[in-house]
Design a protein around this motif. Sequence first.
Motif, PDB file in Angstrom:
ATOM      1  N   GLY A  88       0.691  -1.131   0.264  1.00  0.00           N
ATOM      2  CA  GLY A  88       0.060  -0.192   0.113  1.00  0.00           C
ATOM      3  C   GLY A  88       0.998   1.375  -0.043  1.00  0.00           C
ATOM      4  N   ASP A  89       0.435   2.333  -0.507  1.00  0.00           N
ATOM      5  CA  ASP A  89       0.972   3.839  -0.500  1.00  0.00           C
ATOM      6  C   ASP A  89       1.698   4.074   0.917  1.00  0.00           C
ATOM      7  N   ASP A  90       0.800   3.650   1.931  1.00  0.00           N
ATOM      8  CA  ASP A  90       1.371   3.990   3.463  1.00  0.00           C
ATOM      9  C   ASP A  90       1.908   2.836   4.014  1.00  0.00           C
ATOM     10  N   ALA A  91       2.344   1.872   3.241  1.00  0.00           N
ATOM     11  CA  ALA A  91       2.778   0.666   3.836  1.00  0.00           C
ATOM     12  C   ALA A  91       3.941   0.819   4.987  1.00  0.00           C
ATOM     13  N   ASN A  92       4.727   1.899   5.010  1.00  0.00           N
ATOM     14  CA  ASN A  92       5.791   2.006   6.037  1.00  0.00           C
ATOM     15  C   ASN A  92       5.400   2.743   7.372  1.00  0.00           C
ATOM     16  N   ASN A  93       3.845   2.904   7.410  1.00  0.00           N
ATOM     17  CA  ASN A  93       3.337   3.575   8.540  1.00  0.00           C
ATOM     18  C   ASN A  93       3.636   2.722   9.602  1.00  0.00           C
ATOM     19  N   PRO A  94       3.865   3.206  11.018  1.00  0.00           N
ATOM     20  CA  PRO A  94       4.494   2.409  12.049  1.00  0.00           C
ATOM     21  C   PRO A  94       3.011   1.540  12.765  1.00  0.00           C
ATOM     22  N   TRP A 135       5.567 -16.366   3.062  1.00  0.00           N
ATOM     23  CA  TRP A 135       6.202 -15.090   2.938  1.00  0.00           C
ATOM     24  C   TRP A 135       5.798 -14.155   1.712  1.00  0.00           C
ATOM     25  N   THR A 136       6.077 -13.092   1.982  1.00  0.00           N
ATOM     26  CA  THR A 136       5.600 -12.261   0.862  1.00  0.00           C
ATOM     27  C   THR A 136       6.816 -11.198   0.583  1.00  0.00           C
ATOM     28  N   ASP A 137       6.484 -10.714  -0.735  1.00  0.00           N
ATOM     29  CA  ASP A 137       7.912  -9.737  -1.066  1.00  0.00           C
ATOM     30  C   ASP A 137       7.616  -8.435  -0.968  1.00  0.00           C
ATOM     31  N   ALA A 138       6.378  -8.022  -0.148  1.00  0.00           N
ATOM     32  CA  ALA A 138       6.259  -6.502  -0.286  1.00  0.00           C
ATOM     33  C   ALA A 138       5.984  -6.149   1.356  1.00  0.00           C
ATOM     34  N   GLN A 139       6.158  -4.767   1.643  1.00  0.00           N
ATOM     35  CA  GLN A 139       6.172  -4.235   3.017  1.00  0.00           C
ATOM     36  C   GLN A 139       4.735  -4.362   3.544  1.00  0.00           C
ATOM     37  N   SER A 140       4.530  -4.643   4.685  1.00  0.00           N
ATOM     38  CA  SER A 140       3.086  -4.810   5.253  1.00  0.00           C
ATOM     39  C   SER A 140       2.250  -5.581   4.494  1.00  0.00           C
ATOM     40  N   THR A 141       2.582  -6.570   4.031  1.00  0.00           N
ATOM     41  CA  THR A 141       1.829  -7.600   3.353  1.00  0.00           C
ATOM     42  C   THR A 141       1.866  -9.035   3.872  1.00  0.00           C
ATOM     43  N   ALA A 142       0.644  -9.766   3.920  1.00  0.00           N
ATOM     44  CA  ALA A 142       0.754 -11.322   4.344  1.00  0.00           C
ATOM     45  C   ALA A 142      -0.273 -12.066   3.334  1.00  0.00           C
ATOM     46  N   SER A 143       0.248 -13.429   3.605  1.00  0.00           N
ATOM     47  CA  SER A 143      -0.433 -14.262   2.812  1.00  0.00           C
ATOM     48  C   SER A 143      -0.445 -15.712   3.446  1.00  0.00           C
ATOM     49  N   GLY A 184      -1.984 -19.826   3.082  1.00  0.00           N
ATOM     50  CA  GLY A 184      -2.696 -20.901   2.114  1.00  0.00           C
ATOM     51  C   GLY A 184      -1.665 -20.949   0.964  1.00  0.00           C
ATOM     52  N   THR A 185      -1.641 -22.251   0.370  1.00  0.00           N
ATOM     53  CA  THR A 185      -1.137 -22.623  -0.690  1.00  0.00           C
ATOM     54  C   THR A 185      -2.135 -23.296  -1.643  1.00  0.00           C
ATOM     55  N   PRO A 186      -2.518 -22.813  -2.752  1.00  0.00           N
ATOM     56  CA  PRO A 186      -2.237 -21.571  -3.111  1.00  0.00           C
ATOM     57  C   PRO A 186      -2.779 -20.517  -2.182  1.00  0.00           C
ATOM     58  N   SER A 187      -2.392 -19.143  -2.092  1.00  0.00           N
ATOM     59  CA  SER A 187      -2.812 -18.048  -1.353  1.00  0.00           C
ATOM     60  C   SER A 187      -4.255 -18.084  -1.293  1.00  0.00           C
ATOM     61  N   ARG A 188      -5.018 -18.044  -0.209  1.00  0.00           N
ATOM     62  CA  ARG A 188      -6.391 -17.906  -0.072  1.00  0.00           C
ATOM     63  C   ARG A 188      -6.731 -16.986   0.798  1.00  0.00           C
ATOM     64  N   ILE A 189      -5.683 -16.083   1.419  1.00  0.00           N
ATOM     65  CA  ILE A 189      -6.090 -14.773   2.208  1.00  0.00           C
ATOM     66  C   ILE A 189      -4.738 -14.370   2.031  1.00  0.00           C
ATOM     67  N   LEU A 190      -5.095 -12.967   1.464  1.00  0.00           N
ATOM     68  CA  LEU A 190      -4.131 -11.697   1.291  1.00  0.00           C
ATOM     69  C   LEU A 190      -4.407 -10.720   2.230  1.00  0.00           C
ATOM     70  N   PHE A 191      -3.439  -9.992   2.874  1.00  0.00           N
ATOM     71  CA  PHE A 191      -3.162  -9.135   3.888  1.00  0.00           C
ATOM     72  C   PHE A 191      -2.567  -7.984   3.190  1.00  0.00           C
ATOM     73  N   THR A 192      -2.969  -6.770   3.351  1.00  0.00           N
ATOM     74  CA  THR A 192      -2.230  -5.385   2.965  1.00  0.00           C
ATOM     75  C   THR A 192      -2.758  -4.300   3.976  1.00  0.00           C
ATOM     76  N   CYS A 193      -1.620  -3.732   4.419  1.00  0.00           N
ATOM     77  CA  CYS A 193      -1.854  -2.698   5.444  1.00  0.00           C
ATOM     78  C   CYS A 193      -1.231  -1.593   4.848  1.00  0.00           C
ATOM     79  N   GLY A 194      -1.931  -0.275   4.844  1.00  0.00           N
ATOM     80  CA  GLY A 194      -1.472   0.971   4.314  1.00  0.00           C
ATOM     81  C   GLY A 194      -1.969   1.380   2.954  1.00  0.00           C
TER      82      GLY A 194
END
Length: 169
Positions: free
Chosen positions: A31-37, A57-65, A67-77
Amino acid sequence: MSRPRIALLALTVAGASVLTGCSSTVSMVPGDDANNPLCAELMVRLPDTLSGEDRRWTDAQSTASWGTPSRILFTCGGDEPGPTTLRCEEVDGVDWVIDESEAPHFRVTTYGRSPAVELYLDTSTDGGTGVSSRTVLDVISPIVRQFIEPGRTCVPRTEATPVPEPVEP
């Protein structure tokens, strides 16, 4: 360092490499504000297992996943949603805007909280069992509520003021 310790260290590193080779990193967009504390506060509190799915593991800040395959994706910011006609549900003190346009895949975004948290949920039962959106929100909502204060809340549809239709000249 003694030879047995070096051998043990080499075996440990090799074993870890084999294990990490079994699961791939999930590519996501921060997200644009992924570096938010506040996002950092959430990230360290996310569970290892969610709705029966293991975290990856994910490759972006403030994200989570999960399941295999991914069933839940989380993004903050992400961006806070503005007023909307989409359904809004309160779960454990957190309002969530629910986008059902891709059902059985749902996008749910916190309403009235900055930074916003967005979840993308695959509730389909193709190839197994789908995740329970309620279970996911029951786990994530208390974490969000603890760290990101609400600035606004959803208005029940019965109390919403209808937006007037544009009048054609």
